[in-house]
Design an enzyme around this catalytic site. Structure first.
Site, short mmCIF file in Angstrom:
data_model
loop_
_atom_site.label_atom_id
_atom_site.label_comp_id
_atom_site.label_asym_id
_atom_site.label_seq_id
_atom_site.Cartn_x
_atom_site.Cartn_y
_atom_site.Cartn_z
N GLN A 194 -4.72 -1.36 9.51
CA GLN A 194 -4.58 -2.71 8.95
C GLN A 194 -5.12 -3.75 9.93
O GLN A 194 -4.80 -3.72 11.12
CB GLN A 194 -3.10 -2.98 8.62
CG GLN A 194 -2.86 -4.26 7.85
CD GLN A 194 -3.47 -4.27 6.44
OE1 GLN A 194 -3.60 -3.24 5.80
NE2 GLN A 194 -3.86 -5.44 5.98
N ASP A 200 -11.22 2.68 3.78
CA ASP A 200 -11.39 1.21 3.76
C ASP A 200 -12.87 0.83 3.64
O ASP A 200 -13.19 -0.31 3.32
CB ASP A 200 -10.86 0.63 5.08
CG ASP A 200 -9.67 -0.30 4.87
OD1 ASP A 200 -9.46 -0.75 3.74
OD2 ASP A 200 -8.97 -0.55 5.87
N LYS A 241 0.84 -1.21 0.00
CA LYS A 241 0.00 0.00 0.00
C LYS A 241 0.87 1.26 0.00
O LYS A 241 0.61 2.21 -0.72
CB LYS A 241 -0.94 -0.02 1.22
CG LYS A 241 -2.06 -1.05 1.09
CD LYS A 241 -2.86 -1.26 2.37
CE LYS A 241 -3.85 -2.42 2.16
NZ LYS A 241 -4.64 -2.75 3.35
N1 GUN Z 1 -6.76 -6.98 6.24
C1 GUN Z 1 -7.03 -7.76 5.17
N2 GUN Z 1 -7.59 -7.04 4.18
C2 GUN Z 1 -7.68 -5.77 4.65
C3 GUN Z 1 -8.17 -4.56 4.07
O1 GUN Z 1 -8.66 -4.49 2.94
N3 GUN Z 1 -8.08 -3.46 4.87
C4 GUN Z 1 -7.56 -3.51 6.12
N4 GUN Z 1 -7.54 -2.38 6.84
N5 GUN Z 1 -7.11 -4.62 6.68
C5 GUN Z 1 -7.16 -5.74 5.93
#
Ligand code: GUN
Length: 295
Positions: A97, A120, A53
């Site tokens: 995350q 998100d 990311k």
């Molecule tokens: N953990 C697994 N997929 C995601 C996601 O799309 N966003 C976040 N914040 N955590 C994750």
């Protein structure tokens, strides 16, 4: 039949290039888009996702206000950081995350993020907006799946989609998006309580597999010509790899390639789309700060 292997990496790269162009324009108008990715602890998969990311942020020209916090971070400490980022007018998006360490209440943390910065799409306000078709941030992986289907030109109108998995991150939201009028699928959701999964998947035109378990979807479970979207990212020990593991999805990819019409690979399918949609959501959030409406 041999499937077309969907190049999620290429489709995502095109989206990211478009985002980078618009970021440039926003900057010329005095707005610098900015995202804060918060990582608590050192879960290897999470570290890898967050690295991806942040790399994408740099490539798009989006400012990076990410923080890596130790596993020992308290819930109170994390909430304080979120509060500061909520109040910071230079920050357009906040992403925590998941999963979080066990001593932190995930619900409380997601609720603390200001919905207008929740790129998100996990805050209950954005989840609710998705449910009733109001404007709001769409969760990145489910939205990325819909964009994949549309970009390739897969006919979805009136088709039967079977989703395997009912997580808040993928299964539930992708089911809602598939059922929306603009996609118009009839949707069946399968989960660990489903007794006759193969009877359902064999009828499906489109199958989205997000079970988090390898070999969930096998050759005998799909009809000829079905479209398979594999959301799984599983680490399988492999001593021939430098890392000591290889990635595999939730489907028996090599068997399914021979029977399906389209299939996503792992890696290189859905994963890159998640990141591309995150960049797009961050850009959209920043656009709200820009007074030039042609941006
Ligand atoms: N953990 C697994 N997929 C995601 C996601 O799309 N966003 C976040 N914040 N955590 C994750």
């Amino acid at each position: 039949m041999s499937a077309v292997i969907i190049d999620g990496k290429k489709i995502a790269a095109d989206i990211r290039a478009g985002v980078a162009e618009k970021v440039k324009k926003l900057k010329e108008n005095g707005v610098e888009p900015c995202l804060a990715v918060i990582l608590v602890g050192e879960n290897p998969a999470s570290v890898s996702y967050v690295t991806g990311k942040r790399k994408a942020l740099a490539e798009a020209g989006i400012a990076d206000r990410s923080v890596n916090l130790p596993e020992s971070t308290t819930e109170e400490g994390l909430l304080k950081i979120i509060d500061e980022l909520n109040k910071d007018n230079d920050v357009d998006g906040i992403l925590v995350q998941l999963p979080l360490p066990k001593h932190i209440d995930e619900d409380k943390v997601l609720l603390a993020i200001e919905p207008s910065k929740d790129v998100d799409g996990f805050h209950p306000v954005n989840v609710g907006n998705l449910m009733i078709g109001r404007k709001g941030f769409l969760p990145c992986t489910p939205h990325g799946i819909i964009v994949l289907l549309k970009t390739i030109g897969i006919e979805t109108d009136g088709k039967h989609a079977v989703v395997i998995g009912r997580s808040n991150i993928v299964g539930k939201p992708v089911s809602m998006l598939l059922a929306r009028k603009d996609v118009n699928c009839t949707v069946t959701i399968c989960h660990t309580g489903t007794k006759n999964m193969a009877e359902l998947t064999i009828q499906a035109d489109i199958i989205v597999v997000a079970s988090g378990r390898p070999h969930t979807l096998t050759k005998d479970m799909v009809k000829d010509g079905a479209v398979v979207i594999d959301v799984g990212v599983n680490r399988i020990p492999d001593s021939s790899k430098k890392s000591g593991f290889r990635l595999t999805g939730d489907c028996d990819f090599y068997d399914l390639v021979e029977k399906t019409s389209f299939i996503t690979p792992v890696p290189g399918g859905v994963g890159p789309m998640t990141i591309a949609m995150l960049m797009q959501n961050t850009l959209e959030s920043a656009c709200a700060r820009c007074l030039d409406y042609s941006c």
